[in-house]
Design a protein around this motif. Structure first.
Motif, PDB file in Angstrom:
ATOM      1  N   ASN A 152       0.839  -1.193   0.000  1.00  0.00           N
ATOM      2  CA  ASN A 152       0.000   0.000   0.000  1.00  0.00           C
ATOM      3  C   ASN A 152       0.880   1.252   0.000  1.00  0.00           C
ATOM      4  N   ILE A 153       1.523   1.514  -1.133  1.00  0.00           N
ATOM      5  CA  ILE A 153       2.542   2.552  -1.218  1.00  0.00           C
ATOM      6  C   ILE A 153       2.305   3.433  -2.432  1.00  0.00           C
ATOM      7  N   GLN A 154       3.052   4.539  -2.466  1.00  0.00           N
ATOM      8  CA  GLN A 154       2.970   5.474  -3.583  1.00  0.00           C
ATOM      9  C   GLN A 154       4.354   6.023  -3.895  1.00  0.00           C
ATOM     10  N   PRO A 155       4.644   6.300  -5.178  1.00  0.00           N
ATOM     11  CA  PRO A 155       5.923   6.906  -5.560  1.00  0.00           C
ATOM     12  C   PRO A 155       5.789   8.414  -5.695  1.00  0.00           C
ATOM     13  N   LEU A 156       6.802   9.139  -5.237  1.00  0.00           N
ATOM     14  CA  LEU A 156       6.831  10.598  -5.322  1.00  0.00           C
ATOM     15  C   LEU A 156       8.180  11.042  -5.867  1.00  0.00           C
ATOM     16  N   SER A 157       8.212  12.217  -6.446  1.00  0.00           N
ATOM     17  CA  SER A 157       9.466  12.721  -6.994  1.00  0.00           C
ATOM     18  C   SER A 157       9.546  14.230  -6.836  1.00  0.00           C
ATOM     19  N   SER A 158      10.778  14.742  -6.741  1.00  0.00           N
ATOM     20  CA  SER A 158      11.002  16.184  -6.746  1.00  0.00           C
ATOM     21  C   SER A 158      10.874  16.726  -8.162  1.00  0.00           C
ATOM     22  N   SER A 159      10.657  18.027  -8.260  1.00  0.00           N
ATOM     23  CA  SER A 159      10.584  18.664  -9.585  1.00  0.00           C
ATOM     24  C   SER A 159      11.244  20.038  -9.525  1.00  0.00           C
ATOM     25  N   THR A 168      11.380  29.518  -2.269  1.00  0.00           N
ATOM     26  CA  THR A 168      10.744  29.858  -1.006  1.00  0.00           C
ATOM     27  C   THR A 168       9.718  28.786  -0.667  1.00  0.00           C
ATOM     28  N   ILE A 169       9.782  28.281   0.555  1.00  0.00           N
ATOM     29  CA  ILE A 169       8.871  27.222   0.984  1.00  0.00           C
ATOM     30  C   ILE A 169       7.478  27.809   1.216  1.00  0.00           C
ATOM     31  N   GLU A 170       6.460  27.145   0.655  1.00  0.00           N
ATOM     32  CA  GLU A 170       5.073  27.566   0.862  1.00  0.00           C
ATOM     33  C   GLU A 170       4.318  26.627   1.792  1.00  0.00           C
ATOM     34  N   GLY A 171       4.710  25.358   1.833  1.00  0.00           N
ATOM     35  CA  GLY A 171       4.033  24.396   2.691  1.00  0.00           C
ATOM     36  C   GLY A 171       4.891  23.163   2.884  1.00  0.00           C
ATOM     37  N   VAL A 172       4.692  22.474   4.003  1.00  0.00           N
ATOM     38  CA  VAL A 172       5.471  21.283   4.338  1.00  0.00           C
ATOM     39  C   VAL A 172       4.508  20.195   4.806  1.00  0.00           C
ATOM     40  N   GLN A 173       4.599  19.018   4.212  1.00  0.00           N
ATOM     41  CA  GLN A 173       3.775  17.885   4.628  1.00  0.00           C
ATOM     42  C   GLN A 173       4.667  16.751   5.124  1.00  0.00           C
ATOM     43  N   ASN A 174       4.417  16.319   6.347  1.00  0.00           N
ATOM     44  CA  ASN A 174       5.153  15.198   6.924  1.00  0.00           C
ATOM     45  C   ASN A 174       4.625  13.899   6.322  1.00  0.00           C
ATOM     46  N   LEU A 175       5.507  13.147   5.666  1.00  0.00           N
ATOM     47  CA  LEU A 175       5.129  11.884   5.027  1.00  0.00           C
ATOM     48  C   LEU A 175       5.399  10.678   5.921  1.00  0.00           C
ATOM     49  N   PRO A 259       4.317   5.011   2.351  1.00  0.00           N
ATOM     50  CA  PRO A 259       2.951   4.499   2.511  1.00  0.00           C
ATOM     51  C   PRO A 259       1.935   5.520   2.022  1.00  0.00           C
ATOM     52  N   ASN A 260       0.817   5.037   1.503  1.00  0.00           N
ATOM     53  CA  ASN A 260      -0.200   5.925   0.953  1.00  0.00           C
ATOM     54  C   ASN A 260      -0.675   6.944   1.976  1.00  0.00           C
ATOM     55  N   LEU A 261      -0.568   8.211   1.580  1.00  0.00           N
ATOM     56  CA  LEU A 261      -1.051   9.328   2.381  1.00  0.00           C
ATOM     57  C   LEU A 261      -1.676  10.329   1.425  1.00  0.00           C
ATOM     58  N   ASN A 265      -0.519  17.715  -5.590  1.00  0.00           N
ATOM     59  CA  ASN A 265       0.377  18.101  -6.677  1.00  0.00           C
ATOM     60  C   ASN A 265       1.584  17.181  -6.797  1.00  0.00           C
ATOM     61  N   ALA A 266       1.377  15.905  -6.599  1.00  0.00           N
ATOM     62  CA  ALA A 266       2.440  14.931  -6.799  1.00  0.00           C
ATOM     63  C   ALA A 266       1.803  13.700  -7.396  1.00  0.00           C
ATOM     64  N   TYR A 267       2.586  12.946  -8.195  1.00  0.00           N
ATOM     65  CA  TYR A 267       1.968  11.763  -8.780  1.00  0.00           C
ATOM     66  C   TYR A 267       1.942  10.649  -7.756  1.00  0.00           C
ATOM     67  N   THR A 268       0.867   9.891  -7.751  1.00  0.00           N
ATOM     68  CA  THR A 268       0.700   8.807  -6.800  1.00  0.00           C
ATOM     69  C   THR A 268       0.070   7.614  -7.474  1.00  0.00           C
ATOM     70  N   SER A 269       0.327   6.430  -6.906  1.00  0.00           N
ATOM     71  CA  SER A 269      -0.346   5.215  -7.330  1.00  0.00           C
ATOM     72  C   SER A 269      -0.593   4.373  -6.106  1.00  0.00           C
ATOM     73  N   SER A 270      -1.807   3.911  -5.904  1.00  0.00           N
ATOM     74  CA  SER A 270      -2.155   3.120  -4.733  1.00  0.00           C
ATOM     75  C   SER A 270      -1.953   1.651  -5.017  1.00  0.00           C
ATOM     76  N   MET A 271      -1.505   0.946  -4.006  1.00  0.00           N
ATOM     77  CA  MET A 271      -1.406  -0.501  -4.078  1.00  0.00           C
ATOM     78  C   MET A 271      -2.175  -1.055  -2.911  1.00  0.00           C
ATOM     79  N   GLU A 272      -3.366  -1.532  -3.166  1.00  0.00           N
ATOM     80  CA  GLU A 272      -4.253  -1.954  -2.097  1.00  0.00           C
ATOM     81  C   GLU A 272      -4.076  -3.427  -1.824  1.00  0.00           C
ATOM     82  N   ASN A 273      -4.180  -3.807  -0.562  1.00  0.00           N
ATOM     83  CA  ASN A 273      -4.105  -5.213  -0.198  1.00  0.00           C
ATOM     84  C   ASN A 273      -5.344  -5.933  -0.662  1.00  0.00           C
TER      85      ASN A 273
END
Length: 273
Positions: A152-159, A168-175, A259-261, A265-273
């Protein structure tokens, strides 16, 4: 998304390191077997492109672009909205990602020569708290990530943006504190240095460049720095190993699995059990 036994078999083959079992399966076909009706993100497709045909894996580096390897390290308390960062990107032709350097115990003058595949992936032992694997295909990259995080995971990448150094940082999300980082090594052949490092926290950071363009970046904070290269750590942060949390961004030639969260504005793919 449902998974049949055939998909489980594919994962099992990847996890035992049977690279040859996937040689005849295109990256697109493997991805579709795992995530039906979900296209491979374009950013990930770019990371999977090989260099020139029949290139030697050991001594032909890829061309370094301006967004490949951000060199800045910073403290965790610096990740807050409104913080402006002037980033430096590696221009060294033989460079490997800075996050990999800290765990290499073979020291070289990288301005004159590069690390070979054997030095990075075979001869150098894993660092303290690090579990690593050099993946030569999308199948084995996914397999290692699943073995550490589950399905149950997702891939993310910087751009990061080409020719832009100030953000300049606008927002921060704890993964969370579970992540696998896969860095595309600077070889013509496709090789990813994938590793899970204990006592880390991953962040997704919304940023705006100096030209006003909005973008995303991934950051990793290492809470246990006791095994890091003391010379580089002092050079970049003026601290000794084990005395402070050290954070760095992942460049555009890396993918982070978490893990899926809910993310934005990021690409994601779910892997469900």
């Amino acid at each position: 998304m449902e998974f049949r036994c055939a998909v489980v078999t594919l994962f099992c083959l990847a996890l035992v390191g049977a690279d040859h079992a996937h040689e005849s399966i295109a990256d697109e076909s493997y991805w579709q077997a795992v995530w039906p009706n979900t296209p491979i993100p374009p950013t990930l497709m770019e990371l999977l492109k090989p260099g020139t045909e029949d290139a030697n894996i050991n001594n032909l580096p890829m061309k370094i672009d301006d967004t490949q390897y951000p060199k800045n390290f910073f403290f965790e308390h610096e990740l807050y909205p409104g913080k402006t960062m002037n980033l430096q990107f590696s221009k060294i032709p033989y460079a490997q990602p800075y996050g990999v350097w800290f765990y290499l115990r073979i020291h070289k003058d990288i301005e004159k020569e590069g690390y070979t595949y054997e030095e990075v992936c075979i001869l150098s032992p894993a660092g303290h708290g690090e579990e690593r694997y050099c993946a030569k295909s999308l199948a084995t990259l996914i397999g290692f990530s699943v073995s550490k995080l589950g399905k149950n995971i997702q891939p993310l990448s910087s751009s990061f943006l080409d020719k832009q150094n100030q953000y300049t940082i606008e927002g921060v999300q704890n993964l969370g504190d579970k992540a696998v980082m896969c860095h595309r090594l600077n070889f013509q052949n496709v090789v990813f240095y994938c590793h899970e490092i204990h006592q880390t926290t991953a962040y997704q950071v919304s940023m705006v460049a100096a030209d006003g363009t909005n973008t995303q970046a991934l950051a990793v904070c290492h809470h246990d720095t006791s095994a890091m290269n003391p010379d580089i750590l002092y050079e970049l942060l003026k601290v000794k190993p084990g005395t402070a949390t050290a954070c760095h961004f992942l460049g555009n030639k890396a993918v982070m699995w978490v893990p899926n969260l809910p993310t934005h504005n990021a690409y994601t793919s779910s892997m469900e059990n």
